[in-house]
Design a protein around this motif. Structure first.
Motif, PDB file in Angstrom:
ATOM      1  N   GLY A   8      11.181  -5.737   2.829  1.00 50.66           N
ATOM      2  CA  GLY A   8      11.044  -6.997   2.091  1.00 50.66           C
ATOM      3  C   GLY A   8       9.977  -7.007   1.024  1.00 50.66           C
ATOM      4  N   VAL A   9       9.287  -5.885   0.826  1.00 50.65           N
ATOM      5  CA  VAL A   9       8.246  -5.809  -0.207  1.00 50.65           C
ATOM      6  C   VAL A   9       8.578  -4.605  -1.085  1.00 50.65           C
ATOM      7  CG1 VAL A   9       5.775  -5.696  -0.678  1.00 50.65           C
ATOM      8  CG2 VAL A   9       6.587  -6.738   1.463  1.00 50.65           C
ATOM      9  N   PRO A  10       9.260  -4.804  -2.193  1.00 54.06           N
ATOM     10  CA  PRO A  10       9.757  -3.684  -3.022  1.00 54.06           C
ATOM     11  C   PRO A  10       8.689  -2.664  -3.388  1.00 54.06           C
ATOM     12  CG  PRO A  10      10.702  -5.736  -3.780  1.00 54.06           C
ATOM     13  CD  PRO A  10       9.679  -6.112  -2.747  1.00 54.06           C
ATOM     14  N   GLU A  11       7.475  -3.135  -3.703  1.00 52.28           N
ATOM     15  CA  GLU A  11       6.449  -2.194  -4.152  1.00 52.28           C
ATOM     16  C   GLU A  11       5.941  -1.277  -3.026  1.00 52.28           C
ATOM     17  OE1 GLU A  11       4.234  -6.204  -3.551  1.00 52.28           O
ATOM     18  OE2 GLU A  11       6.224  -5.476  -4.158  1.00 52.28           O
ATOM     19  N   LEU A  12       6.275  -1.605  -1.764  1.00 53.84           N
ATOM     20  CA  LEU A  12       5.831  -0.768  -0.639  1.00 53.84           C
ATOM     21  C   LEU A  12       6.910   0.216  -0.175  1.00 53.84           C
ATOM     22  CD1 LEU A  12       3.840  -3.292   1.612  1.00 53.84           C
ATOM     23  CD2 LEU A  12       2.969  -1.642  -0.052  1.00 53.84           C
ATOM     24  N   VAL A  13       8.120   0.092  -0.683  1.00 54.85           N
ATOM     25  CA  VAL A  13       9.217   0.989  -0.280  1.00 54.85           C
ATOM     26  C   VAL A  13       8.842   2.434  -0.612  1.00 54.85           C
ATOM     27  CG1 VAL A  13      11.625   1.622  -0.689  1.00 54.85           C
ATOM     28  CG2 VAL A  13      10.978  -0.785  -0.527  1.00 54.85           C
ATOM     29  N   GLY A  14       9.015   3.330   0.363  1.00 56.56           N
ATOM     30  CA  GLY A  14       8.691   4.740   0.168  1.00 56.56           C
ATOM     31  C   GLY A  14       7.272   5.108   0.561  1.00 56.56           C
ATOM     32  N   HIS A  15       6.451   4.092   0.938  1.00 56.80           N
ATOM     33  CA  HIS A  15       5.082   4.355   1.360  1.00 56.80           C
ATOM     34  C   HIS A  15       5.037   4.654   2.862  1.00 56.80           C
ATOM     35  CE1 HIS A  15       2.748   3.182  -2.309  1.00 56.80           C
ATOM     36  NE2 HIS A  15       3.930   2.647  -2.601  1.00 56.80           N
ATOM     37  N   ASP A  16       4.081   5.504   3.255  1.00 55.81           N
ATOM     38  CA  ASP A  16       3.972   5.934   4.643  1.00 55.81           C
ATOM     39  C   ASP A  16       3.565   4.776   5.564  1.00 55.81           C
ATOM     40  OD1 ASP A  16       3.638   8.349   6.609  1.00 55.81           O
ATOM     41  OD2 ASP A  16       1.829   7.137   6.864  1.00 55.81           O
ATOM     42  N   ARG A  17       4.080   4.804   6.790  1.00 56.86           N
ATOM     43  CA  ARG A  17       3.857   3.722   7.758  1.00 56.86           C
ATOM     44  C   ARG A  17       2.372   3.463   8.028  1.00 56.86           C
ATOM     45  NH1 ARG A  17       5.247   6.920  13.443  1.00 56.86           N
ATOM     46  NH2 ARG A  17       4.690   8.981  12.662  1.00 56.86           N
ATOM     47  N   PHE A  18       1.568   4.526   8.131  1.00 58.33           N
ATOM     48  CA  PHE A  18       0.151   4.327   8.437  1.00 58.33           C
ATOM     49  C   PHE A  18      -0.681   4.027   7.175  1.00 58.33           C
ATOM     50  CE2 PHE A  18       1.318   7.253  12.082  1.00 58.33           C
ATOM     51  CZ  PHE A  18       1.344   6.239  13.027  1.00 58.33           C
ATOM     52  N   GLU A  19      -0.200   4.531   6.044  1.00 58.83           N
ATOM     53  CA  GLU A  19      -0.984   4.366   4.818  1.00 58.83           C
ATOM     54  C   GLU A  19      -0.882   2.957   4.230  1.00 58.83           C
ATOM     55  OE1 GLU A  19       0.290   7.530   2.300  1.00 58.83           O
ATOM     56  OE2 GLU A  19      -0.550   9.099   3.604  1.00 58.83           O
ATOM     57  N   VAL A  20       0.101   2.145   4.698  1.00 60.96           N
ATOM     58  CA  VAL A  20       0.241   0.778   4.169  1.00 60.96           C
ATOM     59  C   VAL A  20      -0.588  -0.233   4.954  1.00 60.96           C
ATOM     60  CG1 VAL A  20       2.540   1.217   3.256  1.00 60.96           C
ATOM     61  CG2 VAL A  20       2.289   0.261   5.570  1.00 60.96           C
ATOM     62  N   ARG A  21      -1.294   0.221   5.997  1.00 60.08           N
ATOM     63  CA  ARG A  21      -2.044  -0.718   6.831  1.00 60.08           C
ATOM     64  C   ARG A  21      -3.061  -1.531   6.008  1.00 60.08           C
ATOM     65  NH1 ARG A  21      -3.441   2.480  12.490  1.00 60.08           N
ATOM     66  NH2 ARG A  21      -1.348   2.244  13.385  1.00 60.08           N
ATOM     67  N   ASP A  22      -3.841  -0.821   5.231  1.00 57.22           N
ATOM     68  CA  ASP A  22      -4.867  -1.509   4.440  1.00 57.22           C
ATOM     69  C   ASP A  22      -4.243  -2.502   3.469  1.00 57.22           C
ATOM     70  OD1 ASP A  22      -6.848  -0.190   5.772  1.00 57.22           O
ATOM     71  OD2 ASP A  22      -7.124   1.369   4.228  1.00 57.22           O
ATOM     72  N   THR A  23      -3.108  -2.118   2.885  1.00 55.84           N
ATOM     73  CA  THR A  23      -2.417  -3.010   1.957  1.00 55.84           C
ATOM     74  C   THR A  23      -1.978  -4.289   2.650  1.00 55.84           C
ATOM     75  OG1 THR A  23      -1.609  -1.081   0.729  1.00 55.84           O
ATOM     76  CG2 THR A  23      -0.507  -3.181   0.312  1.00 55.84           C
ATOM     77  N   ILE A  24      -1.420  -4.142   3.838  1.00 52.53           N
ATOM     78  CA  ILE A  24      -0.957  -5.304   4.604  1.00 52.53           C
ATOM     79  C   ILE A  24      -2.145  -6.204   4.963  1.00 52.53           C
ATOM     80  CG2 ILE A  24       0.156  -6.053   6.746  1.00 52.53           C
ATOM     81  CD1 ILE A  24       2.099  -4.728   4.846  1.00 52.53           C
ATOM     82  N   ILE A  25      -3.239  -5.592   5.423  1.00 53.77           N
ATOM     83  CA  ILE A  25      -4.434  -6.369   5.791  1.00 53.77           C
ATOM     84  C   ILE A  25      -4.973  -7.136   4.584  1.00 53.77           C
ATOM     85  CG2 ILE A  25      -6.851  -6.167   6.545  1.00 53.77           C
ATOM     86  CD1 ILE A  25      -5.916  -3.794   8.319  1.00 53.77           C
ATOM     87  N   ASN A  26      -4.995  -6.451   3.445  1.00 58.75           N
ATOM     88  CA  ASN A  26      -5.491  -7.116   2.222  1.00 58.75           C
ATOM     89  C   ASN A  26      -4.615  -8.296   1.832  1.00 58.75           C
ATOM     90  OD1 ASN A  26      -7.630  -5.337   2.029  1.00 58.75           O
ATOM     91  ND2 ASN A  26      -6.537  -3.921   0.664  1.00 58.75           N
ATOM     92  N   LYS A  27      -3.298  -8.126   1.914  1.00 60.06           N
ATOM     93  CA  LYS A  27      -2.372  -9.209   1.562  1.00 60.06           C
ATOM     94  C   LYS A  27      -2.578 -10.406   2.495  1.00 60.06           C
ATOM     95  CE  LYS A  27       1.515  -6.792  -0.642  1.00 60.06           C
ATOM     96  NZ  LYS A  27       1.650  -7.716  -1.807  1.00 60.06           N
ATOM     97  N   LEU A  28      -2.714 -10.113   3.812  1.00 59.46           N
ATOM     98  CA  LEU A  28      -2.896 -11.198   4.772  1.00 59.46           C
ATOM     99  C   LEU A  28      -4.236 -11.895   4.565  1.00 59.46           C
ATOM    100  CD1 LEU A  28      -1.481  -9.462   7.998  1.00 59.46           C
ATOM    101  CD2 LEU A  28      -0.454 -11.389   6.758  1.00 59.46           C
ATOM    102  N   SER A  29      -5.247 -11.112   4.211  1.00 57.36           N
ATOM    103  CA  SER A  29      -6.573 -11.702   3.960  1.00 57.36           C
ATOM    104  C   SER A  29      -6.521 -12.644   2.761  1.00 57.36           C
ATOM    105  CB  SER A  29      -7.604 -10.593   3.729  1.00 57.36           C
ATOM    106  OG  SER A  29      -7.742  -9.780   4.860  1.00 57.36           O
ATOM    107  N   GLU A  30      -5.832 -12.229   1.702  1.00 55.93           N
ATOM    108  CA  GLU A  30      -5.699 -13.071   0.505  1.00 55.93           C
ATOM    109  C   GLU A  30      -4.997 -14.382   0.825  1.00 55.93           C
ATOM    110  OE1 GLU A  30      -3.612 -10.675  -2.269  1.00 55.93           O
ATOM    111  OE2 GLU A  30      -5.243  -9.213  -2.513  1.00 55.93           O
TER     112      GLU A  30
END
Length: 994
Positions: free
Chosen positions: A351-373
């Motif tokens: 559901g997040v086009p810009e994250l497609v193709g990114h590794d499962r563990f490497e997107v953790r920080d991105t997800i945390i940042n989005k939720l924090s915002e």
């Protein structure tokens, strides 16, 4: 039986000492060349006792096939030691033995090893090479290491029927696997379904439970994973919230959930609460808002998944990536969509086009940042205790993934196999594993048998893809067939049954997957006997297998699956009569053997010996990461500071079998194997002594003994022999082989070498002993040697064969049997009349007196040849009226007594001083101290020693002894003066003090 060729050994000279390397050289090749390992196809086989023929009962066993991923380890050595002991014992008992060797293609393990090797040597992946070229590389690996494994089997002395050798991917086994799959599918037992599986992203395949390891972490931990430059964080609990949609005036505005895998929140399809949780009663039937996906997801009530007492009592539901969530989603009919692809990267479902193709563990920080915002991230707990599932092959973290796979329905098959044990048709030993068998089969799940590999048995299944869009909503259609032509016929029939119009256009797409390795090995009770699974084929005449021996760790993964599959194809006829399970070999500290720990032992290193330097050098030729090589090297230096000395095959085998008394975990200490080599040397020295005495004069060595008119020591050793034969026989019959090895070691070392050899030396050198008694001694000595060889042969085949052939070449009228391997096992009934418990009991008393007399002499430097006046004091009527009265003259002879008196109590002259040796609290021996001193002085004079020095030394020694005695007495008196002594101190202690 093949014509006996000239023996390569024994050499004419009998070596002065035992040397394992020399002894073990050449025998295996000779045994094999004579056809001694082969089973017969005939019902009647010739015997070695004349021209008669006898019907032999079959005994069939297969080896648990080692994986062709390297070399055998010490666990395999244990298996071969036990199995070879059993088959050699069966041969000696007249069975027609067929022991079938084989190796397993080990799908995941072999593919993983070869992939690592190619990457290390050439920098290529299997995808760079292509499937065909990569599989060719694996076949090369198999030829190289498979042959090495066969060499190791032979070096272990395994008497395998090499004419029956199999490889799980050879032509016959391949056909059997293919036909078995198709029959199970046609019988409705194999089906295809999309379910949550253990997925290894590094290997790109589903893996079985046995290939999953678990790591426990107790807080924030960084773990290095394959293919990653940075370690991954575990042991952290992340908290974030979902806004409640349409809360009532008194309701809750948001729900906070906790997760260790915050990246999976993109796959959340619901949040769950407990239906009885008073905090959330107002939320039943409501929804929450997904902060990133900007969509509504339901709040569900589930009393199976949610623990009200844990955390906030709210659980996020990610069904495509968690087995518990998956089960919950199935209960509530929720949408299940995977957000990761087979490489562990986010796919379009996230559901997040810009994250497609990114590794499962490497997107953790991105997800945390989005939720924090968005104000939804609520912090983290760095002290979370958790367990991580890791692929044992690759080291990567398991990803639960939704995948279509092939499954076998197991409930009915499991019930049949369970009842066969319950009804005593199949026996499991030790019995402690029977309940494990029941428990696993009662709770069995359908078996996922497909693997996404390139190495293995290709699945003979084709997807029928109908042309056009008219029928696309009907779901997948599959047929099975050994080739595309047969599959095409099946496809036409299927489409007709499904109501498709005649001449419907379709294409067949071959399944790319291969079958689970356990599927092919599960067919071995049949396929190892040559069964190919054809429609018109009968069950092999060697079926069922008499014994299935293996480690208890694969009771379910292999043995139970063999039982289920073989039952189905044999019309419910049991696959084996006995399932015999042994424990797992660990190192001396109880640690699991692992290359990374540096404690994996190659049997050849124990047999032939290896230096520490060579052990460390071998690590450089493995696929271990450089970091682990350093750790392994340090562990090797600690575990084997001096390397491993050469111990020989016989010592290793005997020691391993002795360890089987530890039924679950065998902590192997190499020092015990070294000690066993001394036992081999003891046996060698027995023959060194015995053969020289049996040559001259040549007498009839038939064991024809008049028990009433032979010496006590002869009756004692015959009784011990009969008892040992009985224990060894029962040890094999009850699958408690360690009891056989214990009894055998005691008999050879303690009874024969330490006792009978010493007594026979005296008997054969006595001038007053008549020739008949001397002949009896020689006959019994020969029987001790002969029986020892027969009993020891299943455990120590090389040294026993060497000694047997030496004995044959030394003695006239020896056996015409070409090899000890096909000699007869000692017959219990033939020796049972020799057993006499009272004789053994009496002799043990006499032996204790003899040992005490020698100890007394040794303590005072008196020659064993010097006669002394002995007095035996005994206040035990059973001993007084038993051995002391019955064997007075023999005792006098053995202790070298000038005179011998027996006293019920110490009634000797109180004025006379005695030198005493206490045997126990009711038995002791005494010699007048004046005689002891006189003998000492005479002995010293004979050696030219100054008598004054002797007297002074004696006085000093006695003074020291008296001083210690007085101190001990003072301590006891002090204890007796303590308050409560007579009430609190045990009676046995008080008696000892008195």
């Amino acid at each position: 039986m093949a014509t006996t060729t000239k023996l390569p050994k024994p050499k004419k000279e009998f070596a002065a000492s035992y040397d394992a390397k020399t002894v073990e050289e050449g025998w295996y090749e000779w045994w094999n060349s004579q056809g001694l390992f082969k089973a017969s196809s005939a019902d009647f086989l010739p015997t070695y006792n004349g021209s008669e023929t006898t019907k032999k009962q079959p005994f069939t066993m297969i080896t648990p096939p080692p994986n062709v991923t390297g070399s055998l380890h010490i666990g395999h050595a244990l298996t071969f030691s036990i199995q070879d002991a059993i088959v050699r014992w069966k041969r000696m008992n007249g069975y027609d033995v067929k022991w079938i060797p084989g190796t397993d293609h080990a799908g995941i393990g072999t593919q993983s090893v070869v992939e690592k090797m190619i990457m290390k040597e050439r920098g290529l992946t299997r995808h760079d090479m292509g499937r065909e070229a990569f599989v060719k590389e694996i076949w090369k690996w198999k030829e190289k290491y498979g042959n090495h494994i066969l060499h190791q089997m032979k070096r272990m002395g395994a008497s395998l029927d090499w004419d029956s050798e199999f490889f799980t991917m050879d032509k016959d086994r391949y056909e059997a696997v293919e036909n078995a799959f198709m029959k199970l599918h046609n019988d409705g037992l194999i089906y295809r379904d999309t379910r949550l599986v253990n997925w290894c992203c590094a290997l790109e395949t589903v893996i079985s439970d046995i290939e999953v390891d678990y790591k426990d972490v107790t807080g924030k931990t960084l773990i290095s994973l394959p293919g990653r430059s940075k370690p991954v964080e575990f042991g952290v609990l992340h908290n974030f919230s979902y806004k409640v949609i349409d809360p009532d005036t008194n309701g809750i505005q948001e729900l906070t959930v906790s997760t260790t895998r915050i990246e999976t929140m993109l796959g959340d399809c619901a949040v769950a609460i407990h239906p009885k949780d008073d905090r959330y009663q107002s939320l039943h039937g409501k929804s929450v808002y997904h902060p990133i996906l900007k969509k509504e997801i339901p709040i569900i009530c589930d009393d199976q998944l949610v623990d009200m007492e844990f955390g906030t009592g709210v659980v996020k539901i990610t069904p495509a990536h968690d087995p518990n969530d998956y089960a919950c989603a199935r209960r509530h009919h929720l949408t299940i969509e995977s957000i990761f692809d087979k490489l562990g990267k986010l796919n379009n479902n996230c559901g997040v086009p810009e994250l497609v193709g990114h590794d499962r563990f490497e997107v953790r920080d991105t997800i945390i940042n989005k939720l924090s915002e968005l104000g939804s991230y609520k912090g983290r707990n760095d002290n979370h205790v958790m367990r991580i599932a890791v692929c044992s092959r690759s080291g990567d973290v398991i990803e639960p993934l939704l995948q279509p796979q092939w499954y076998i329905k197991c409930k009915e098959l499991a019930s049949i196999s369970k009842n066969q044990v319950k009804n005593n048709q199949m026996k499991i030993v030790p019995e402690q594993f029977v309940q494990d068998w029941y428990r696993w089969l009662d709770n069995i799940q359908d078996w996922c048998i497909s693997r996404q590999l390139w190495w293995g048995h290709e699945i003979p299944a084709y997807q029928v893809r109908v042309q056009g869009n008219t029928y696309q909503d009907r779901g997948e259609l599959w047929v099975v067939g050994s080739d595309k032509i047969k599959a095409n016929i099946k496809a036409v029939e299927l489409l007709e049954r499904e109501g498709y119009p005649q001449n419907t256009s379709f294409e067949l797409i071959k399944d790319d997957d291969v079958l689970d390795t356990w599927f092919s090995s599960g067919l071995l009770p049949l396929s190892a006997l040559g069964w190919k699974g054809r429609e018109d084929e009968s069950i092999p005449n060697r079926y069922p297998i008499q014994m299935m021996e293996t480690g208890y760790d694969i009771l379910f993964f292999w043995v139970a699956r063999m039982a289920m599959l073989a039952n189905h194809f044999s019309d419910h006829k049991i696959p084996f009569e006995t399932i015999y399970l042994h424990g797992m070999v660990r190192d001396a500290q109880g640690r699991k053997m692992s290359k990374s720990l540096g404690n994996v032992i190659d049997p050849l290193h124990v047999i032939e010996g290896i230096s520490l330097q060579d052990m460390k050098q071998n690590l450089l030729h493995t696929n271990l990461p450089e970091k682990e090589i350093g750790t392994s090297t340090r562990n090797l230096e600690k575990e084997f500071p001096n390397g491993i000395p050469p111990c020989g095959t016989d010592s290793l085998r005997f020691a391993l079998v002795q360890y089987t008394q530890q039924s679950r975990q065998i902590n192997l200490d190499i020092s015990n194997v070294i000690q066993t080599s001394y036992f081999c040397n003891k046996l060698w020295n027995l023959f060194k002594f015995g053969l020289s005495r049996l040559q001259e004069p040549q007498i009839d060595l038939t064991l024809d003994i008049d028990l009433q008119n032979t010496s006590l020591v002869n009756r004692f050793i015959l009784s011990r022999m009969a008892n040992t034969i009985d224990i060894c026989q029962k040890g094999f019959e009850t699958s408690r082989l360690f009891e056989s090895t214990d009894a055998l070691r005691r008999f050879i070392v303690e009874d024969v070498c330490d006792v009978y050899v010493e007594f026979s030396k005296s008997a054969l050198n006595r001038s007053d002993l008549d020739q008949r008694e001397k002949n009896s001694t020689l006959r019994i000595l020969h029987a001790c040697m002969d029986i020892s060889l027969r009993l020891a042969h299943p455990f120590m085949p090389f040294v026993t064969e060497e000694l047997y052939q030496h004995m044959k070449s030394t003695l006239e009228n020896s056996s015409n049997v070409p090899s000890l391997m096909v000699e007869s096992w000692p017959n219990q009934n033939q020796f049972s009349s020799f057993y006499d418990y009272q004789v053994e009991d009496h002799f043990k008393v006499i032996l204790s007196i003899i040992h005490a007399s020698r100890s007394l002499r040794q303590g005072h430097q008196i020659s064993v040849a010097k006669e002394l006046p002995f007095t035996i004091v005994c206040d035990d009527d059973s001993i007084l009226n038993g051995p002391l009265s019955l064997y007075l003259n023999e005792i006098k002879h053995f202790v070298k007594a000038s005179e011998l008196q027996i006293e019920a109590t110490s009634t000797q002259n109180k004025d006379k001083q005695w030198t005493t040796k206490v045997i126990n609290d009711k038995l002791k021996i005494l010699v007048p101290s004046s005689n002891v001193m006189k003998a000492q002085l005479e002995g010293a004079a004979a050696k030219g020693v100054d008598l004054n020095v002797v007297i002074q030394n004696k006085y000093a020694k006695l003074s020291k002894k008296l001083k210690k005695l007085n101190l001990d007495l003072d301590k006891i008196e002090e204890k007796k003066r303590q308050p409560g002594y007579f009430k609190s101190v045990p009676e046995s202690v008080k008696q000892k003090n008195e």
